[in-house]
Structures are given as structure tokens and as C-alpha cells.
Design a protein around this motif. Sequence first.
Motif, PDB file in Angstrom:
ATOM      1  N   ILE A 205       0.837  -1.210   0.000  1.00 10.28           N
ATOM      2  CA  ILE A 205       0.000   0.000   0.000  1.00 10.28           C
ATOM      3  C   ILE A 205       0.863   1.248   0.000  1.00 10.28           C
ATOM      4  N   ILE A 206       1.863   1.244   0.894  1.00 12.36           N
ATOM      5  CA  ILE A 206       2.617   2.513   0.949  1.00 12.36           C
ATOM      6  C   ILE A 206       3.492   2.675  -0.284  1.00 12.36           C
ATOM      7  N   ASN A 207       3.902   1.515  -0.865  1.00  9.18           N
ATOM      8  CA  ASN A 207       4.678   1.648  -2.093  1.00  9.18           C
ATOM      9  C   ASN A 207       3.827   2.105  -3.256  1.00  9.18           C
ATOM     10  N   ALA A 208       2.543   1.733  -3.172  1.00  3.91           N
ATOM     11  CA  ALA A 208       1.656   2.117  -4.264  1.00  3.91           C
ATOM     12  C   ALA A 208       1.378   3.616  -4.237  1.00  3.91           C
ATOM     13  N   VAL A 209       1.576   4.202  -3.057  1.00  5.86           N
ATOM     14  CA  VAL A 209       1.364   5.646  -2.962  1.00  5.86           C
ATOM     15  C   VAL A 209       2.503   6.353  -3.697  1.00  5.86           C
ATOM     16  N   THR A 210       2.152   7.231  -4.616  1.00  5.46           N
ATOM     17  CA  THR A 210       3.197   7.880  -5.417  1.00  5.46           C
ATOM     18  C   THR A 210       3.898   8.964  -4.626  1.00  5.46           C
ATOM     19  N   THR A 216      10.571   8.353  10.406  1.00  6.33           N
ATOM     20  CA  THR A 216      11.911   8.693  10.891  1.00  6.33           C
ATOM     21  C   THR A 216      11.832   8.940  12.398  1.00  6.33           C
ATOM     22  N   ASP A 217      13.016   9.029  12.975  1.00  4.57           N
ATOM     23  CA  ASP A 217      13.033   9.526  14.344  1.00  4.57           C
ATOM     24  C   ASP A 217      13.131  11.030  14.290  1.00  4.57           C
ATOM     25  N   THR A 218      13.177  11.653  15.426  1.00  3.45           N
ATOM     26  CA  THR A 218      13.144  13.115  15.422  1.00  3.45           C
ATOM     27  C   THR A 218      14.420  13.728  14.877  1.00  3.45           C
ATOM     28  N   GLU A 219      15.480  12.899  14.734  1.00  3.87           N
ATOM     29  CA  GLU A 219      16.707  13.426  14.133  1.00  3.87           C
ATOM     30  C   GLU A 219      16.713  13.222  12.613  1.00  3.87           C
ATOM     31  N   GLY A 220      15.651  12.639  12.131  1.00  2.00           N
ATOM     32  CA  GLY A 220      15.579  12.464  10.689  1.00  2.00           C
ATOM     33  C   GLY A 220      16.157  11.151  10.228  1.00  2.00           C
ATOM     34  N   ILE A 224      11.452   3.636   8.110  1.00  2.98           N
ATOM     35  CA  ILE A 224      10.703   3.002   7.016  1.00  2.98           C
ATOM     36  C   ILE A 224      10.514   4.058   5.932  1.00  2.98           C
ATOM     37  N   ALA A 225      10.672   3.585   4.670  1.00  2.00           N
ATOM     38  CA  ALA A 225      10.416   4.507   3.560  1.00  2.00           C
ATOM     39  C   ALA A 225       9.772   3.733   2.439  1.00  2.00           C
ATOM     40  N   GLY A 301       8.483   8.760  16.947  1.00  2.00           N
ATOM     41  CA  GLY A 301       8.844   8.745  15.528  1.00  2.00           C
ATOM     42  C   GLY A 301       8.067   9.827  14.777  1.00  2.00           C
ATOM     43  N   VAL A 302       8.524  10.105  13.608  1.00  2.00           N
ATOM     44  CA  VAL A 302       7.825  11.111  12.804  1.00  2.00           C
ATOM     45  C   VAL A 302       7.410  10.466  11.488  1.00  2.00           C
ATOM     46  N   VAL A 303       6.120  10.509  11.199  1.00  2.00           N
ATOM     47  CA  VAL A 303       5.645  10.027   9.899  1.00  2.00           C
ATOM     48  C   VAL A 303       5.516  11.242   8.982  1.00  2.00           C
TER      49      VAL A 303
END
Lengths: 728, 148
Positions: A205-210, A216-220, A224-225, A301-303
Motif C-alpha cells: 500500500i505505501i509503495n503504491a502511494v506515489t 523517521t526519528d526526530t533526528e531524521g 521506514i520509507a 517517531g515522525v511520519v
Amino acid sequence: MRLPEAKRNGEAAHPGSRLPVSGASVDINRRRLRLLEGLLSRTDTADCAQLALSWLAEEFHIDRSLCLVRPLRDQSLATIAAHGLPSTATSTFAISLDDWSNPLVTALNNKRSNFFPAAHSSGDRRRRPSTPFEDSAFHVIPFGVSGLSADMFGLLLVAGVPALAGELDWYTNVLGQKLHEMLRQEMLNEGDRRQERERTLLYSIINAVTDPILLTDTEGRLFIANARALTLFTASEEESEGRRSAVRMNNMLLSSALSSKALEETGAARRELLLVNPVDGSDLLFELLSTVAGDPRHGTGVVSILRNVTDLRRASEEIEENYRKLRVAEVQARAESDRLNLIIDSVADPIVVTDAAGATSLMNEPAERLFTTPPRASAFEQRWVQTNDAHFSSFIAGMLVSADTRRVGEIGLIDPTSGEAMPVEAIAGKILSEHGELTAVVTILHDRREAIEKAKLYEQLKQASDLLERKVQTATADIVQQNELLRRQAIALEQASALKSQFLANMSHEFRTPLNAILGYTSMLLKGIAGPLAPPVERQISRVESNGRHLLTIISEILDISRIEAGRMPLQLSTFRIADVISEVRAELEPIILRSKLTVTVSLDKRLRPVRTDRQKLKQILLNLLTNALKFTHHGSITISARRVRGERTVAISVADTGIGIAPADQERIFEDFRQLDNSPTRAYGGTGLGLSICRRLAQMVNGRLTVESQLRKGSMFTLTLPVQGRR
Amino acid sequence: MKATKKKANRPRVLLVDDYSDAREMYGEYLEYSGYDVIEAANGIEALQRAVDDKPDIILMDLSLPVMDGWEATRRLKADERTAGIPVVALTGHALAGISDGAREAGCDSFVTKPCLPEDLVLEIKRVLKSAPSSPVVRRSRTYVKTIG
């Protein structure tokens, strides 16, 4: 089915027999061990249950038994093994846990064994559940993990006596634990697989999203990507340096954007983030949506979701630009419309714009005069305007119903200011929209009164012009006729002239013959051949002689002229010296020279060369000139000179005298035919007046010119100029 | 010239002209000038007299009836009996080509009328002198035009 086998193996196992007692405990332990070993070697719940039921039949001679288990997440108990019962009855036997009225369910929930004695009546049957045991007596023993009350998950149904239940405690405990363990294992495996499927699905699903999505954590730092994010923020060692540096740059930009400080400062979760496209180095503008996800186990974490707004930005810029253009176009259109109105108003012809329904939507001032009543209009004016309106409306109506896009017609209007008839030419054109729908009809009316007046005038003018043309034609025809007449007359004249010349030639011969006799006899008389003459007679005869000679000269000269004019005096070219001709001429006139007592001198240019021309004609000219000089000079001298003209291939021969001279006004006339300056009958000088005329003609024949210079009472000089080489 | 009047020594002139006044005038003056004159009025007659009377010189008018002067001259020059007699052509025609025609016909001299009797006598003398009774006189052809 184990029933037949059990029968085979189960010797002495008859219903209602008592179970073996503790007297043989060693033996029991051995048999129990055998069960435990059997169970351990089984991995399948059904196999385990079947083994356990067989063991029960062997140990306790229970010839019929049934094992039910609650499968995972199921609200019913299903048969997993049976012994000594018909398979048709056991294979489909199941108990719904929701059926609270079922005594079996009650037994499971209460964790209490129960005994159902054999049924003997329909009343008994109503009090007991329907089982494969039918009417025979059986025990119901729930089993599970001991101590864990919540985990009762199975029922064991065995045929037999009521006292049996207590003796089966160990057995149910062992079987319950085993089955529980196995079921749990199944459940765990099942859970793992589901988790794996869900993970894969999630990634898909997330890969299908263009849009790039990142955790990330708060330091960037990246956890997951999705695939799109990976192309932006990761690069393997094999990638090109340019791509890797772009990725490094993107990571830096992302880290700074996601740093907790940045998050706190902006507060908002929405920011713009400019990244580099690692594929081609172009700028990519993203909208960054970040959500901080607190997780007690993994920390904060930061989405982040990055939405590509490069195209959006471009689109919005375009929209802005288009809007601006639209504004400009609108202004232009308004100006255009104003100008159009101005033009329409400035046109002297009435213009009317009608909408598709036939209602007038616009008209210029000249049209208003025709179709609207002015304030304080008289009744007449109002009626005329109404009439005009009616005529025009009918024209437009005809236009609207027809398929023509253009129509030209004539409408008989009335001039409301004067009331006089005003025929107009109406030119109407339909204005169609892009889709071919009629939007308006534009009609231009042109006052025909002037044109009609002009046409009338033009017709009159044309008639006048036609008349004139006919007259000119007649005149031209006359001229042509007269020209033809003149041409014929010219031919006739030419013929007459030739006849005249011939006639003169003949006449000259006829004149000469008698004149010959006259002159001959006169000469003889004067010579005294017939005897001496008395002086008065001699004088009279002399007069006859001189008149005869004069007549002869006239005849000769007329003959010369007629010969020249008739073209019967051909050139005879020869080469000779001019000096010779001059001395011949002088010699011929010597008697006259002597008589005149004038001195005649000859002056010759030393450079003179022989000339080639008509000797006879040259001599005749010089004779004539010298004769004239002698005739018109009473005292003084005569000079004959010849010289070459410098620079030209000509010679000039002059005869100059000191005679009476010629007035300037007369100097050209002397060359005309029969011209002597004194034309009176009593003139002082003889001659025909043809001499110089003949001389000039002769000079022209040899390409020469004869000119005169003279002063009255001082003298004259005649000069003949002729080419060294005569005409050939 | 007032030569002797002995008839036997006089040169004989045949004067051919259809105009009797001219014949008479020239004849009278030629007689006066010491010539023996015989006359003919046309070409045929001229031929006859030339053969019969053997003149020393013939004065031939070109415009003649019966046979014109050109033809007569041609015949005279073609006849060996008369070929040696000089012929002086006389004509009132002054048109170009006349003298050429006369020369072609065999005339020894050419005189345009009007010609004064004394001038004619001068010409006769000149012609006779250049060919004194010789049959070969053709070479000394001169053409005289008198009176301008």
C-alpha cells in the motif's frame, strides 16, 4: 473408524464393567507412559485425540467415545476424533457454544462433568442433548489446562457408568494439556502468517502511494520509507556520484526540516520542502506533512508524507498567468466593444443589431431616427416610425426563419423627418456562435434615394455619351472616306505629274524644231548671206534672235526640271579634276566675259584632289552660277574659287561677284521655281528664273548643298559644297 | 568659211530631215558655205541616196518617218558601200539616253538641235578633217552640244 479394531483388540470389554483398581499401580504407570509417549510422537490434534480414545478403549474398555475441540476463534465445538461410533453420525457432529440451552455447553462453561443416563421415553430424550450416543448413557467431561479456568476448550464424551468420571481425571488432564499446547502452537503459527501478510500488504500500500512516505526519528534517521521515498533519500554505492550527492543533499534538507526544533518553531505540520531529483537534478517542490507518532515501545517517531507540488506550483502559476491574461483580454474586449460602438455610431447608414428572438438589441443614431419616435413627435411621425418598424420587423422575421446567413433586400421605409418615401437596401448577416447557434442579426440599411437619383443622371449621361459616340463614329467614318479620297487623289496627282513631265519633254522637242529654223534663219540673215541689211532691219532681226534664244533657254530649263522630277536624269559618276571643269566653263562663257569687261579670276586650293561625282551636272551648275554673276554684275570682278573643307571630305566651290546683291529676306526665295526678284514685265534682266532652282536640285542629286551669302549692292557669293566621293 | 564654189571639189553632204524648213535652211547655208548638198526626208530615202550619190558626210535627224535615224544609221554602217561615210546625228530630243542610242547605232558625232547653221558647219569640218575621205572614221567620235 476404530470401532472394528477396538472390537478386535478389546477382548472382555463389555459395557458397564468396572475400571481396574489401584491394585495394579505399577502396571498402570507403564500403560500411562505408553500414552504419554504416543501423544508426544503426534503433532496433529486429531491424531492425538484418536490415540487417546484408542488408549481409553484398551485401558478402560470404553467401547464408544467422542472428542470435541473448540477450534481457534470459533464459537463451536467440532469432533476431532471418535471411537466405536458410526462415522456418519460423528463426522458432522458439532455443538454451537452460543446454544446456552444445550446441556453440553452448560457442562463446558461450568467445567463440570455430567452423566446422562440411558433414555427410555420421549420425556427422557427431551432432557438430554442429541448426540451420536443416541439413547444410550454417556458421560460428558470438559477438559482444558488445569488451573486456567478460562481455557476450557474441549469435551470428552464417553459411554459408561456414572462412577467412571473421577477415574479419568489424569487422562483428561494429560489430553487437555497436550491438545491445548498443540492448539496454541497452531494459533501462533497462524498469527505469524497473518502478520506477515499484513506487513506485505502494508508495504504494497505505501509503495503504491506515489507520494514519498517516511518514518523517521526526530533526528531524521530513516526507519521506514516507501519506494518513491527510497529513490529520493537512498543511494547504493554503485550509483553515480551526482545521484549520491543529490541524495545526501536531500537527507540534509529533510533532517533540518524534521528536526524537533523546526517542528516546534513552525508548529504546523505542513511545510514546503525543496528537494533535488536524483534522476535528472531538477528541482522538486514538495509539501511536507509530518505527524509525530508517540510509541512507548519504540520511542517518538515522525511520519512524513511528501506531496509533489512542483506541477501544482506550475499549474497555479499558469492559472495566475491565465487569469492575468483574461483580465487584459477583458479590458481589450471592453475597449473593442467601445470602439465598435463608436464605429457603429459614426457610420452614416443605419445599423440595427437584432437578437435571435427578433428583438432589437442595439442600433446606431441614424437607425434611431428611423425606428424610434422622438419626444414631441407628431401623430404623423409616430405613424411613420411604426410603419418603418413593421416593415423592418417583417424583413428580420423572414431572415430569422430562412436558412440564409446573408440576405440583401429592399425595404420601402419612410423618412420620419419629411414623410417622403425612402427606399433602402437592407444587408443583413447572421452572427453565429462557435456551435452554429444564432446569436444576432446585424442589418445595415443603405438609403437608395441618392443612388436612384444618380442612376437616373447616369442614364441621361450615358444617352448623351452614346449620342456623342455615334457622332464621333460618323465623323471618323467621314474622315476615313476623305482620307481614302485624298489617297486616290494623291495617286492621280502623281500620275498627272508624270504625264505632265512626259508632256513637257515632248513639247520641248516640238518647240525646238521650229525654233531651230527661226534661230538658223535669223543667224543667216544677220550674217548677210542674203545680202547686206539696212541698220534698222539688222537691229530688228537682232531682237528676233535674242528673243528666240531666250525662248530656247526657257524650253531647255523647263525640260531639265521635268526630267529631274520625272527621275529621268540619272547620275553618271566619273573621277576628274575640278580645275578642268572650271576652265571649261570659263572658256564657254569667254565671249560674254569679254563683252562684260569684268575681271574673272580663278583661285584654286593647292590641296585639291580629283573628285568623283557627276561631271555634267557640276559643270551645268557652275555655268549657271557664272552666267548669273556676269548678268547681275555691272562693274568690279568675279572670283571663282575652289577649296577643300578642312575636317570634312567635301570641297567648296564659290562664285563671288561685286554685283547688285540680294536682300536677306529674298535670299531663300531665289531658289524657288520661276523666281526672279523682279517679276515685272519690264524687268531689267533676262532669264527664266529657273536656273538656281535647277542648280539646287542638281546639287542635291550629287549630295551637295548650294548656299548664298549676299549684301545688297555689295555683291553675292554662291557656294556649292559637295562630297569628294559622290553618291554611289 | 568662204571656200571655193567649184562644184566638183565640194564635199557632198547628205542632209536627212523630215522637216523641210530645217532641210532648206541648213541646205542653203551649206551651199553658201561651199558644200554640195543632197537631201532625204526619211530613212529609206537616206539609204538610197547614200548608195546612189556617195556623200562625204551624212547629217542624220534621228526622228524620222518610215525609218528612223537610228535604224538608218545602223544599216548604213552595216553596208560596206556606205560604212565609211561619217554620220553626224541631229536631234531635237535632249533627253538622256538619246546620245547613247545614237552612238550604239554607229553615229560618229552627235549634235543637239537647235543648232545654228554656222555651228553645224564647224562640226562638219571637224568630222571631215579627222577622217579625210577615209572609210575608217569611227574612232574619232566627238559629241558636240551647242548653245546652252
